[in-house]
Design a protein around this motif. Structure first.
Motif, short mmCIF file in Angstrom:
data_model
loop_
_atom_site.label_atom_id
_atom_site.label_comp_id
_atom_site.label_asym_id
_atom_site.label_seq_id
_atom_site.Cartn_x
_atom_site.Cartn_y
_atom_site.Cartn_z
N HIS A 73 -9.00 -5.87 -11.97
CA HIS A 73 -7.87 -6.85 -11.92
C HIS A 73 -7.32 -7.86 -10.78
N GLU A 103 0.66 -1.27 -0.24
CA GLU A 103 0.29 -0.16 -0.39
C GLU A 103 0.59 1.10 -0.20
N LEU A 113 0.81 -0.45 -4.52
CA LEU A 113 0.92 -1.39 -5.33
C LEU A 113 -0.76 -2.60 -4.25
N VAL A 114 -1.62 -2.11 -4.51
CA VAL A 114 -2.70 -3.20 -4.55
C VAL A 114 -4.01 -3.42 -5.75
N ARG A 115 -4.83 -4.34 -5.54
CA ARG A 115 -5.59 -4.78 -6.81
C ARG A 115 -6.61 -4.43 -6.46
N THR A 116 -6.54 -3.68 -7.69
CA THR A 116 -8.20 -3.11 -7.71
C THR A 116 -9.14 -3.51 -8.30
N ARG A 171 -4.40 -9.11 -10.23
CA ARG A 171 -3.12 -9.42 -9.87
C ARG A 171 -3.65 -7.93 -9.46
N PRO A 172 -2.11 -7.24 -8.27
CA PRO A 172 -1.92 -5.68 -8.24
C PRO A 172 -0.83 -5.34 -9.18
N ASP A 173 -0.54 -4.37 -9.43
CA ASP A 173 0.93 -4.28 -10.71
C ASP A 173 2.28 -4.22 -9.51
N TRP A 221 4.14 -6.25 -6.26
CA TRP A 221 4.51 -6.44 -4.71
C TRP A 221 5.82 -5.62 -3.71
#
Length: 460
Positions: free
Chosen positions: A234, A224, A228-231, A236-238, A240
């Protein structure tokens, strides 16, 4: 000549000789009292590290007899009972002996360097050697960080001989990787991988290496902090980001397949075309670079027309659609973008002297008889059928090698050494094991990306 003149001439010569002797005696006395005289004989002759680095075993002064190079020989005061003539003659001999030690430096520094300069470790040249201590972690155990699709121990593959090798560079010994030592080295620091899915493999590999492939519940998810959080919508997130509290060390990955800034042309429409700014680094990199201590970039495999169409990427330069037909060529576009990002990053290194930047060369593919979608395959399971050594001088990824030339960015050159390991790909062994689907691009983990990280850590 009259006797008086002879006496006057003799007296003048004697006076000059005596004066020279007194001056030299004072010089030797001062030398004895100086801090330099308290150094070891080798230390007195050390050449500046900026000029040359020499192994102790290569130091020509190591072979000198210590008695021949002692303070006593060159610094002792003259004894009063010595006759003047004998003293001057003895002093001249000693002085000639002393200065002769330095004669080879006057006009032969090039010879000195070529003969004694320590050879630089070349991480891209060397050989693969069998090592019973491999792998560095268990592919069955590192479930906290390792994607199942890349853990070949979870697939139907039966041969794992590819795990039992390490890379031995020329002219140096690779330090043995220790997770705890690496975290101490990275205390209060952040390491960022930014690139495509091969960059993600390198990131997951390092997480497994640092933890020894064992579950570690103390590691904090700090994604966060970097957005880098899954929106919604999507998979997966962009990327980690994880932090090790014991040393406040952070390791993160951000997905950027082309290292270009991507911008939706219509933010209210998720299906809108995307401007791929060839002359701008990823916005994530620009925003968070001041927080990084080590950054590792990579790109390569997404530079093709199929990827551009599938992702709806449109080339932009100077904030406008690209109209240069030369740049529009995929090879030129890739070269233009990589050079742009490298130049920008190099300019930032001057502002952040603590930052270390690496550009990893492309990871080789081993498809035969076609591509991934046209029946291409890679079915080798025998290690090193193409040889075990790399001795070439030039990188096999000239685009990236040329982009970083003349900059402070280090080249993490892994292409040639990985080219020899065609048996270490996921191949037809995947979780789904779909008939006719081969992965000759990504690597089994544990595997080749572990070596990339060893080379990276050795150069940090």
């Amino acid at each position: 000549m009259k006797g008086g003149n002879i006496h006057r001439l003799w007296g003048r010569n004697f006076s000059l000789t005596l004066l020279a002797l007194i001056c030299m005696t004072f010089f030797l006395w001062a030398l004895e009292k100086s801090p330099l005289s308290k150094l070891s004989s080798e230390d007195q002759f050390v050449i500046s590290p900026s000029d040359i680095t020499v192994d102790a075993s290569d130091d020509p002064f190591e072979s000198m007899n210590p008695k021949e190079n002692s303070e006593e020989e060159y610094s002792r005061p003259l004894m009063r009972e010595e006759k003047i003539g004998e003293t001057v003659e003895g002093f001249d001999a000693a002085l000639m002996n002393y200065t002769s030690r330095f004669d080879f430096r006057k006009d032969s520094s090039r010879v000195w360097k070529s003969s004694y300069e320590k050879k630089v470790c070349d991480y891209a040249k060397g050989r693969w050697v069998a090592d019973s201590r491999r792998p560095l972690y268990s592919g069955l155990g590192c479930k906290q960080w390792l994607s199942e699709m890349w853990s070949c121990r979870l697939t139907q593959r039966q041969d794992f001989s590819y795990e039992g090798y390490r890379w031995q560079p020329d002219n140096c010994e690779m330090p043995e990787f220790k997770g705890a030592a690496f975290l101490r080295k990275m205390q209060d620091k952040t390491l960022a991988f930014i690139g495509d899915s091969l960059g993600r493999q390198q990131f997951q590999s390092l997480m497994c290496m640092v933890t020894g492939g064992e579950e570690n519940l103390d590691v904090e998810d700090v994604g966060e902090e970097y957005g880098l959080v899954r929106t919604a919508g999507h998979y997966r997130p962009d990327g980690w980001a994880y932090r090790f509290p014991s040393t406040n060390s952070t390791i993160l990955y951000y997905w950027s397949a082309t290292l270009c800034d991507l911008e939706l042309l219509n933010v209210s429409d998720s299906n809108t075309p995307v401007a791929m700014h060839l002359d701008r680094p990823p916005a994530f990199l620009s925003l968070f670079l001041p927080r990084f201590d080590v950054v590792v970039l990579n790109t390569g495999h997404h530079w093709n027309r199929g990827k551009l169409r599938a992702n709806r990427w449109e080339m932009y330069v100077n904030g406008r659609p690209n109209e240069d037909r030369k740049i529009a060529d995929m090879g030129h576009a890739k070269d233009f973008a990589i050079r742009s990002t490298a130049r920008w990053l190099d300019s930032q290194l001057a502002l952040q002297p603590r930052l270390k930047a690496f550009f990893r060369t492309i990871s080789p593919r081993h498809f035969q008889n076609g591509e991934w979608n046209t029946g291409g395959s890679c079915d080798s399971i025998t290690p090193l059928t193409g040889g075990s050594e790399v001795g070439e001088e030039e990188s096999r990824d000239p685009v990236i090698a040329n982009a970083v030339k003349g900059t402070k960015i280090k080249l993490l050159d892994i292409t040639a050494i990985s080219q020899l390991r065609d048996e270490a790909h996921i191949s037809r062994y995947s979780i789904k094991a779909t008939e006719g689907v081969w992965d000759c691009l990504h690597w089994c983990l544990p595997g080749i990306p572990d070596t990339w990280n060893e080379l990276l850590v050795a150069q940090i």
